[in-house]
Enzyme design. Structure first.
Site, PDB file in Angstrom:
ATOM      1  CG  ASN A  34      21.221   3.806  14.984  1.00 24.82           C
ATOM      2  OD1 ASN A  34      22.358   4.027  15.185  1.00 24.82           O
ATOM      3  ND2 ASN A  34      20.886   2.528  15.494  1.00 24.82           N
ATOM      4  CG  HIS A  74      18.928   1.274  21.412  1.00 28.00           C
ATOM      5  ND1 HIS A  74      19.922   2.590  20.075  1.00 28.00           N
ATOM      6  CD2 HIS A  74      19.450  -0.056  20.373  1.00 28.00           C
ATOM      7  CE1 HIS A  74      20.756   1.721  19.167  1.00 28.00           C
ATOM      8  NE2 HIS A  74      20.356   0.420  19.432  1.00 28.00           N
ATOM      9  CB  SER A 108      19.176  -1.068  15.591  1.00 26.68           C
ATOM     10  OG  SER A 108      20.053  -2.090  15.964  1.00 26.68           O
ATOM     11  CD  GLU A 166      18.708   5.489  21.624  1.00 30.01           C
ATOM     12  OE1 GLU A 166      18.141   6.230  20.755  1.00 30.01           O
ATOM     13  OE2 GLU A 166      19.405   5.582  21.125  1.00 30.01           O
TER      14      GLU A 166
HETATM   15  N1  LIG Z   1      25.553  -5.775  17.035  1.00 26.27           N
HETATM   16  C1  LIG Z   1      25.082  -3.658  17.501  1.00 26.27           C
HETATM   17  O1  LIG Z   1      26.213  -3.188  17.384  1.00 26.27           O
HETATM   18  C2  LIG Z   1      23.775  -3.712  18.122  1.00 26.27           C
HETATM   19  C3  LIG Z   1      23.815  -2.799  18.230  1.00 26.27           C
HETATM   20  C4  LIG Z   1      23.007  -2.064  19.087  1.00 26.27           C
HETATM   21  C5  LIG Z   1      20.925  -3.132  18.904  1.00 26.27           C
HETATM   22  N2  LIG Z   1      21.318  -3.956  18.127  1.00 26.27           N
HETATM   23  C6  LIG Z   1      20.166  -5.280  17.860  1.00 26.27           C
HETATM   24  O2  LIG Z   1      20.205  -6.101  19.235  1.00 26.27           O
HETATM   25  C7  LIG Z   1      19.529  -7.121  18.198  1.00 26.27           C
HETATM   26  C8  LIG Z   1      20.446  -8.021  18.512  1.00 26.27           C
HETATM   27  O3  LIG Z   1      21.977  -8.292  17.634  1.00 26.27           O
HETATM   28  P1  LIG Z   1      23.454  -8.794  17.400  1.00 26.27           P
HETATM   29  O4  LIG Z   1      24.244  -8.000  16.959  1.00 26.27           O
HETATM   30  O5  LIG Z   1      23.536  -9.077  18.853  1.00 26.27           O
HETATM   31  O6  LIG Z   1      22.774 -10.591  16.797  1.00 26.27           O
HETATM   32  P2  LIG Z   1      23.540 -11.549  16.777  1.00 26.27           P
HETATM   33  O7  LIG Z   1      23.369 -11.648  15.328  1.00 26.27           O
HETATM   34  O8  LIG Z   1      24.662 -10.742  17.432  1.00 26.27           O
HETATM   35  O9  LIG Z   1      22.731 -12.401  17.578  1.00 26.27           O
HETATM   36  C9  LIG Z   1      21.323 -12.968  17.738  1.00 26.27           C
HETATM   37  C10 LIG Z   1      21.229 -13.893  18.186  1.00 26.27           C
HETATM   38  O10 LIG Z   1      20.200 -14.196  18.468  1.00 26.27           O
HETATM   39  C11 LIG Z   1      19.520 -15.673  18.174  1.00 26.27           C
HETATM   40  N3  LIG Z   1      17.718 -15.695  18.358  1.00 26.27           N
HETATM   41  C12 LIG Z   1      17.593 -15.678  16.236  1.00 26.27           C
HETATM   42  N4  LIG Z   1      16.243 -16.226  17.157  1.00 26.27           N
HETATM   43  C13 LIG Z   1      16.199 -16.675  18.289  1.00 26.27           C
HETATM   44  C14 LIG Z   1      14.972 -16.966  19.323  1.00 26.27           C
HETATM   45  N5  LIG Z   1      13.675 -17.202  18.468  1.00 26.27           N
HETATM   46  N6  LIG Z   1      15.114 -16.607  20.681  1.00 26.27           N
HETATM   47  C15 LIG Z   1      16.558 -17.061  20.829  1.00 26.27           C
HETATM   48  N7  LIG Z   1      17.585 -16.801  20.085  1.00 26.27           N
HETATM   49  C16 LIG Z   1      17.607 -16.169  19.308  1.00 26.27           C
HETATM   50  C17 LIG Z   1      20.962 -16.470  17.251  1.00 26.27           C
HETATM   51  O11 LIG Z   1      20.902 -17.702  17.385  1.00 26.27           O
HETATM   52  C18 LIG Z   1      21.822 -15.176  18.291  1.00 26.27           C
HETATM   53  O12 LIG Z   1      22.725 -16.100  18.587  1.00 26.27           O
HETATM   54  C19 LIG Z   1      19.153  -6.802  16.792  1.00 26.27           C
HETATM   55  O13 LIG Z   1      17.531  -6.038  16.718  1.00 26.27           O
HETATM   56  C20 LIG Z   1      20.170  -5.591  16.451  1.00 26.27           C
HETATM   57  O14 LIG Z   1      19.682  -4.603  15.261  1.00 26.27           O
HETATM   58  C21 LIG Z   1      22.506  -3.648  17.389  1.00 26.27           C
END
Ligand SMILES: NC(=O)c1ccc[n+]([C@@H]2O[C@H](COP(=O)([O-])OP(=O)(O)OC[C@H]3O[C@@H](n4cnc5c(N)ncnc54)[C@H](O)[C@@H]3O)[C@@H](O)[C@H]2O)c1
Length: 320
Positions: free
Chosen positions: A194, A143, A122, A155
């Site tokens: 963002n 992104h 993010s 993005e």
């Molecule tokens: N949630 C949002 O609204 C949003 C929007 C845009 C970007 N993001 C970004 O996307 C990324 C993920 O966010 P999310 O909300 O999906 O998180 P989340 O917590 O829902 O999912 C993350 C997943 O990664 C897994 N994980 C952790 N370490 C790992 C590894 N080494 N290998 C494989 N899997 C692993 C976890 O078990 C989990 O299932 C972050 O960088 C976040 O900032 C999130």
């Protein structure tokens, strides 16, 4: 310039974002393999993807044929080595710099330098993530916005050393995924979306904290007011429509009045301290205690689908 061909994608992290990104690849005809730490998480991701694909089918956005094909395109594995035949890997693990850097170092060592490595961070610097690799030219920001199978924009962020051919190829891939790429030419915190979104949310929290209006009225001001125009015209088009002179004159007296807090406001800090984290804890600015959040989210998704159709963002299958 190298001609990149995308047949199969690997997604690392099967949470909210990773599962949604995998779904988009699958429904747009790409093979995709989703990776996470264990089978339990992958099974939950599989169920989430199925529910969302069926919802799109019910809403007329995905034909029975494409739904069936999407399910066939998906595979799941807790072994990173199973991603060996992919053309691009998109990382969607938690927003922690040390986790992401460790993963990119591993991906760089494990997979051929021909494979593009993208991060869905993010806001962490793409260049900082890329710096742990031997091949920083293949590391790029991609992104997506939540939910990835709904929000049309992606993005594409160029890190300091990202190859220009890779930037071009990823933008073309986004188009093939039926999404709109926006190119972020400088690797700056918050990228494009963002930065603008947080500027607005900071002012919204400030107005609430100063008791200028209720939470409902602040949200209504955006939803039924200037935000109503945004799916049709952006902020710069709005300035052009209103007139640059008017924007200049208003900016001269208004900018200095706007909130410029360098830290999160006290109102937000207090809510975090008291575990008022929003929908997930039952209370944030609003109370969700007597609300079925799952149903509320599904109703919101249905509204977004109607908007997508109306604005021509989705391919509408004839046979549903
Ligand atoms: N949630 C949002 O609204 C949003 C929007 C845009 C970007 N993001 C970004 O996307 C990324 C993920 O966010 P999310 O909300 O999906 O998180 P989340 O917590 O829902 O999912 C993350 C997943 O990664 C897994 N994980 C952790 N370490 C790992 C590894 N080494 N290998 C494989 N899997 C692993 C976890 O078990 C989990 O299932 C972050 O960088 C976040 O900032 C999130």
């Amino acid at each position: 310039m190298k001609n990149y061909i995308f047949r199969k994608a690997g997604i690392v992290g099967a949470g909210v974002m990773g599962s949604g990104i995998a779904q988009v690849f699958a429904q747009e005809g790409f093979l995709v393999i989703l990776n996470d730490l264990d089978e339990d998480i992958l099974n939950k991701a599989k169920e989430r993807i199925k529910t969302n694909l069926f919802l799109l089918h019910e809403e007329g956005m995905l034909s029975g044929e494409r739904l069936k094909k999407a399910l066939q395109n998906l595979s799941f594995s807790s072994k990173l080595s199973r991603l060996k035949d992919v053309d691009i890997i998109i990382e969607a693990i938690p927003e922690k710099i040390e986790l992401k850097r460790a993963l990119f170092q591993k991906l760089d060592e494990m997979f051929s330098s021909e494979v593009i490595l993208a991060t869905n961070t993010s806001g962490i610097s793409i260049s900082l993530i890329a710096s742990v690799t031997e091949n920083p030219q293949r590391v790029i920001g991609m992104h997506w916005w939540n939910p990835p199978y709904i929000i049309p924009v992606v993005e594409v962020i160029k890190g300091e050393k990202t190859g220009t051919d890779i930037v071009e190829a990823v933008c073309q891939l986004v188009v093939k995924l039926n999404k709109k790429p926006v190119l972020v030419k400088k690797d700056i915190p918050g990228f494009l979306g963002n930065r603008m979104q947080y500027a607005l949310m900071r002012e919204a929290v400030h107005l609430l904290e100063e008791n200028v209006a209720s939470a409902e009225d602040i949200d209504t001001m955006v939803k039924a007011g200037f935000g109503f125009k945004f799916p049709v015209i952006g902020p710069l088009e709005t300035i052009d429509m209103a007139g640059m002179d008017i924007f200049y004159n208003v900016s001269k007296y208004l900018y200095k009045e706007l909130d410029a807090s360098p830290q999160p406001q006290k109102l937000v800090e207090d809510k975090v301290d008291r575990e008022k984290l929003g929908m997930k804890s039952g209370e944030g600015f609003y109370s969700y205690k007597s609300i079925d959040s799952l149903k509320l989210n599904q109703e919101r998704v249905k509204k977004y689908v109607r908007l997508l159709k109306e604005l021509g963002y989705c391919r509408q299958d004839k046979e549903v």
